[in-house]
Design an enzyme around this catalytic site. Structure first.
Site, PDB file in Angstrom:
ATOM      1  N   GLU A   1       0.837  -1.206   0.000  1.00 34.82           N
ATOM      2  CA  GLU A   1       0.000   0.000   0.000  1.00 34.82           C
ATOM      3  C   GLU A   1       0.868   1.250   0.000  1.00 34.82           C
ATOM      4  O   GLU A   1       2.005   1.240   0.467  1.00 34.82           O
ATOM      5  CB  GLU A   1      -0.960  -0.008   1.203  1.00 34.82           C
ATOM      6  CG  GLU A   1      -0.320  -0.318   2.548  1.00 34.82           C
ATOM      7  CD  GLU A   1      -0.132   0.916   3.431  1.00 34.82           C
ATOM      8  OE1 GLU A   1      -0.018   2.029   2.876  1.00 34.82           O
ATOM      9  OE2 GLU A   1      -0.075   0.743   4.666  1.00 34.82           O
TER      10      GLU A   1
ATOM     11  N   HIS B   1      13.367   0.114  -7.195  1.00 36.93           N
ATOM     12  CA  HIS B   1      12.791  -1.042  -6.500  1.00 36.93           C
ATOM     13  C   HIS B   1      13.847  -1.667  -5.609  1.00 36.93           C
ATOM     14  O   HIS B   1      15.050  -1.575  -5.877  1.00 36.93           O
ATOM     15  CB  HIS B   1      12.285  -2.060  -7.529  1.00 36.93           C
ATOM     16  CG  HIS B   1      11.592  -3.237  -6.923  1.00 36.93           C
ATOM     17  ND1 HIS B   1      10.480  -3.123  -6.125  1.00 36.93           N
ATOM     18  CD2 HIS B   1      11.861  -4.581  -6.997  1.00 36.93           C
ATOM     19  CE1 HIS B   1      10.088  -4.317  -5.743  1.00 36.93           C
ATOM     20  NE2 HIS B   1      10.912  -5.217  -6.248  1.00 36.93           N
TER      21      HIS B   1
ATOM     22  N   ARG C   1       0.443  -1.926  12.416  1.00 35.11           N
ATOM     23  CA  ARG C   1      -0.141  -2.991  11.585  1.00 35.11           C
ATOM     24  C   ARG C   1      -0.534  -2.472  10.214  1.00 35.11           C
ATOM     25  O   ARG C   1      -1.604  -2.749   9.690  1.00 35.11           O
ATOM     26  CB  ARG C   1      -1.336  -3.637  12.297  1.00 35.11           C
ATOM     27  CG  ARG C   1      -0.975  -4.270  13.627  1.00 35.11           C
ATOM     28  CD  ARG C   1      -2.136  -5.005  14.240  1.00 35.11           C
ATOM     29  NE  ARG C   1      -2.445  -6.240  13.521  1.00 35.11           N
ATOM     30  CZ  ARG C   1      -1.789  -7.391  13.676  1.00 35.11           C
ATOM     31  NH1 ARG C   1      -0.766  -7.462  14.516  1.00 35.11           N
ATOM     32  NH2 ARG C   1      -2.159  -8.461  13.008  1.00 35.11           N
TER      33      ARG C   1
ATOM     34  N   CYS D   1       7.697  -1.122  -1.745  1.00 34.72           N
ATOM     35  CA  CYS D   1       8.826  -2.063  -1.753  1.00 34.72           C
ATOM     36  C   CYS D   1       9.899  -1.758  -0.727  1.00 34.72           C
ATOM     37  O   CYS D   1      10.403  -2.666  -0.056  1.00 34.72           O
ATOM     38  CB  CYS D   1       9.437  -2.146  -3.147  1.00 34.72           C
ATOM     39  SG  CYS D   1      10.317  -0.644  -3.696  1.00 34.72           S
TER      40      CYS D   1
ATOM     41  N   ASP E   1      10.815 -11.313  -2.696  1.00 38.60           N
ATOM     42  CA  ASP E   1      10.239 -10.005  -3.001  1.00 38.60           C
ATOM     43  C   ASP E   1       8.794  -9.961  -2.529  1.00 38.60           C
ATOM     44  O   ASP E   1       7.904 -10.501  -3.178  1.00 38.60           O
ATOM     45  CB  ASP E   1      10.317  -9.735  -4.508  1.00 38.60           C
ATOM     46  CG  ASP E   1      10.011  -8.289  -4.865  1.00 38.60           C
ATOM     47  OD1 ASP E   1       9.471  -7.565  -4.007  1.00 38.60           O
ATOM     48  OD2 ASP E   1      10.300  -7.889  -6.010  1.00 38.60           O
TER      49      ASP E   1
END
Length: 278
Positions: free
Chosen positions: A40, A108, A65, A70, A124
């Protein structure tokens, strides 16, 4: 990480502390992470700072939580794996866009993980829709996974239109899903701080797709995926059937975040750059 932080992380994943850092355990940790810690980008649209700091990353994943993108997800997962006894290296990648162009350097973050039984994997948990299990790092053939057919292959020269990076592509790897290149990966190990520029660009630039759209997504228990894109909720079953609905009110949107992703929010995020929204 402290012992308490490790235990809190494992509780969120719903798994007991493993006895040895084996490949079998890594596969289970990887899948449970994808099911419980959503991909998210809400922090960007809520005005929350994204810091590549061990304490703050762990607080976000275990205390609040929440999920992340990435840098946060693979950054935190790499810390957990290291404390469980795995040998972990951070790798920098550049993601292909829909036109086949590569993104910025440090676009990334992925993980190269060595296990106690001598295997090396590409893990990943921070790419959104991707492999459910880590990929065999040295395998150059097809790797079948519930998320698709994957390959990790030697990279050729960079395609036209690349932004930054070594134009020769020497030593790089390409990660493909169902025959389409997803991202190009350097093999040189990095440290978390190296990705600070990538975090800044993706969280501030109007050219970043992360500032133009809202996403919250995770793998479901049946191997499908559930995704809230803005206010549109998409559920894809393992057999590929899809269902889409749009919550009518802010309260219903907040309920989706809470019930489907375990995220408690006080307000509904709004897209940071709405005029450039995809």
């Amino acid at each position: 990480m402290t012992s308490a932080q490790v235990d809190a992380y494992l509780r969120r994943l719903g798994i007991d502390r493993p006895r040895r850092p084996t490949s079998e355990v890594l596969r289970e940790l990887h899948l449970r992470h994808l099911r419980t810690v959503p991909f998210e980008n809400l922090s960007i649209h809520l005005g929350e700072e994204i810091a590549l700091d061990e304490t703050r990353l762990l607080d976000k994943v275990t205390g609040a939580r929440r999920g992340g993108f990435c840098y946060e997800l693979n950054g935190a997962f790499g810390m957990l794996l290291t404390d469980l006894g795995y040998e972990v290296e951070l790798l920098a990648g550049r993601v292909y866009d829909d036109e086949g162009r590569l993104g910025i350097p440090y676009d990334h973050l992925a993980l190269r993980v060595r296990t106690a039984d001598g295997d090396t994997w590409l893990a990943d948990v921070g790419f959104g829709a991707h492999s459910h299990y880590p990929l065999v790092y040295a395998e150059r053939g097809d790797q079948e996974d519930p998320g698709g057919r994957f390959q990790v292959v030697e990279a050729g020269p960079d395609p036209a239109g690349v932004r930054g990076g070594d134009a020769s592509g020497a030593g790089d790897l390409e990660v493909l899903r169902d025959g389409k290149a997803q991202y190009r990966l350097e093999t040189r190990a990095r440290v978390l701080g190296d990705f600070a520029a990538g975090v800044w660009w993706h969280s501030t630039s109007p050219l970043s797709h992360f500032t133009r759209s809202l996403v919250c997504s995770r793998v479901t228990e049946d191997g499908g995926r559930i995704t809230l894109s803005g206010r549109k909720l998409k559920t894809t079953a393992a057999d590929g059937t899809r269902e889409t609905r749009e919550p009518a009110t802010d309260e219903e949107v907040l309920e989706v975040y809470r019930e489907c992703f375990g995220i408690e929010l006080s307000c509904v995020p709004t897209v940071r750059n709405p005029d450039l929204k995809d």
